[in-house]
Design a protein around this motif. Structure first.
Motif, mmCIF file in Angstrom:
data_model
loop_
_atom_site.group_PDB
_atom_site.id
_atom_site.type_symbol
_atom_site.label_atom_id
_atom_site.label_comp_id
_atom_site.label_asym_id
_atom_site.label_seq_id
_atom_site.Cartn_x
_atom_site.Cartn_y
_atom_site.Cartn_z
ATOM 1 N N ARG A 284 -50.603 14.468 -79.269
ATOM 2 C CA ARG A 284 -50.756 13.245 -80.053
ATOM 3 C C ARG A 284 -51.208 12.068 -79.197
ATOM 4 N NH1 ARG A 284 -48.130 16.909 -82.102
ATOM 5 N NH2 ARG A 284 -47.816 17.180 -84.345
ATOM 6 N N GLY A 285 -51.749 12.413 -78.043
ATOM 7 C CA GLY A 285 -52.362 11.405 -77.191
ATOM 8 C C GLY A 285 -51.419 10.624 -76.324
ATOM 9 N N LYS A 286 -50.175 11.072 -76.202
ATOM 10 C CA LYS A 286 -49.199 10.371 -75.376
ATOM 11 C C LYS A 286 -49.117 11.009 -73.988
ATOM 12 C CE LYS A 286 -48.321 7.971 -79.004
ATOM 13 N NZ LYS A 286 -48.847 6.583 -79.140
ATOM 14 N N ILE A 287 -48.586 10.261 -73.061
ATOM 15 C CA ILE A 287 -48.372 10.764 -71.698
ATOM 16 C C ILE A 287 -46.913 11.166 -71.569
ATOM 17 C CG2 ILE A 287 -48.422 10.196 -69.239
ATOM 18 C CD1 ILE A 287 -50.569 8.099 -69.902
ATOM 19 N N CYS A 288 -46.686 12.367 -71.064
ATOM 20 C CA CYS A 288 -45.322 12.868 -70.943
ATOM 21 C C CYS A 288 -45.160 13.592 -69.613
ATOM 22 C CB CYS A 288 -44.982 13.799 -72.108
ATOM 23 S SG CYS A 288 -43.263 14.325 -72.121
ATOM 24 N N VAL A 289 -44.263 13.076 -68.769
ATOM 25 C CA VAL A 289 -44.009 13.646 -67.451
ATOM 26 C C VAL A 289 -42.642 14.319 -67.471
ATOM 27 C CG1 VAL A 289 -43.740 13.148 -64.992
ATOM 28 C CG2 VAL A 289 -45.374 11.824 -66.378
#
Length: 287
Positions: free
Chosen positions: A29-34
């Motif tokens: 969904r276009g988010k950044i997740c680390v």
């Protein structure tokens, strides 16, 4: 919210199955997740700690997957950052975690759509004093517990509030808890249940050796001093103070723990519109 950081208790998410699902769901969904990488290979399947310096500066939210213990640890590790945290309960009984595993997908959608609130949770600070010198200082979101060290025995505790003597307990220990911690160890010891949005401090004795000892609720500006007495054994055995069941400090006869409200707060993301009373009713019915 655009950038997320995941902390996982691998004991409760073996193989990181749920962790990877959350990461991929957000990334699609276009988010950044680390995802937090392991930092202690000697304990490969648990959450030991998080180095705050490794969490990116522009993170909007910490996702904590595990249980209440994992969320407590994360709150302490990252207290200086004061980042909002969303707890996902992968265990059995949890009061702190906002959602269960079954509610992950709709919860992530609400985060993406900015449909959430952020609440502050009071924390407490404890300073250990030995012979008029500070030997340790730490904070707790749930509680600071002063109990016996070594073999089973009773300890005498002298309690002072704002430097005025309050009472003496002969007990297995004493719990100083926040409203958030009222549903933890304090509850098991017979303490009152308090709404986590409240701001106060509670003193609850553990297995007191009197019939008229009760929990005491004090305002959040109170300074509480717990002094370790000689007890009914050799003074060398002493006691031990534990902060949220994590960091500890040994105490000798005459040592003190001074507890006050911390200047720091834990910030918790609230997704559900469920009240604390409804959560409490549900948890109590599960017992």
């Amino acid at each position: 919210m655009e950038k997320f950081y995941i902390i996982t208790n691998e004991l409760k998410d073996p193989g990181l199955e749920t962790t990877r699902f959350v990461q991929e769901y957000l990334q699609k969904r276009g988010k950044i997740c680390v995802v937090r990488e392991k930092q202690d290979e000697t304990v490969p399947h648990s959450y030991k700690y998080t180095d705050a310096s490794l969490v990116p500066e522009d993170v909007d939210c910490i996702l904590v997957l595990g249980g209440d213990g994992t969320l407590l640890q994360a709150s302490r590790d990252l207290v200086e950052r004061e980042l909002p945290m969303l707890g996902v309960n992968l265990g059995t009984l949890g009061y702190l975690a906002e959602i269960d595993k079954s509610g992950i997908r709709p919860a992530l959608d609400r985060l993406i759509e900015d449909q959430y609130n952020i609440g502050r949770r009071m924390m407490i600070k404890g300073v250990a004093i030995h012979k008029n010198k500070q030997i340790m200082s730490d904070i707790a979101l749930n509680d600071i517990v002063i109990g016996r060290y070594g073999r089973l025995r009773v300890i005498d505790f002298n309690i002072y509030v704002n430097q005025e003597f309050l009472n003496s307990y002969s007990a297995d220990g004493v719990i100083i808890s926040t409203p958030t911690g009222s549903t933890g160890y304090s509850l098991s010891a017979g303490g009152p249940i308090v709404s986590p949005e409240a701001s106060l401090i509670m003193i609850t004795p553990i297995a007191p050796h009197t019939l008229n000892t009760r929990s005491i609720v004090l305002p959040d500006d109170a300074e509480i001093t717990i002094e370790v007495g000689a007890g009914h054994s050799t003074p060398q055995e002493g006691a031990e103070a534990s902060f949220d069941g994590d960091s500890t400090v040994r105490l000798e006869c005459g040592d003190q723990i001074v507890v006050t409200k911390s200047e720091r707060y834990a910030r918790m993301v609230k997704i559900n519109q469920v009240s604390f009373l409804e959560v409490l009713r549900k948890k109590m019915s599960e017992q």
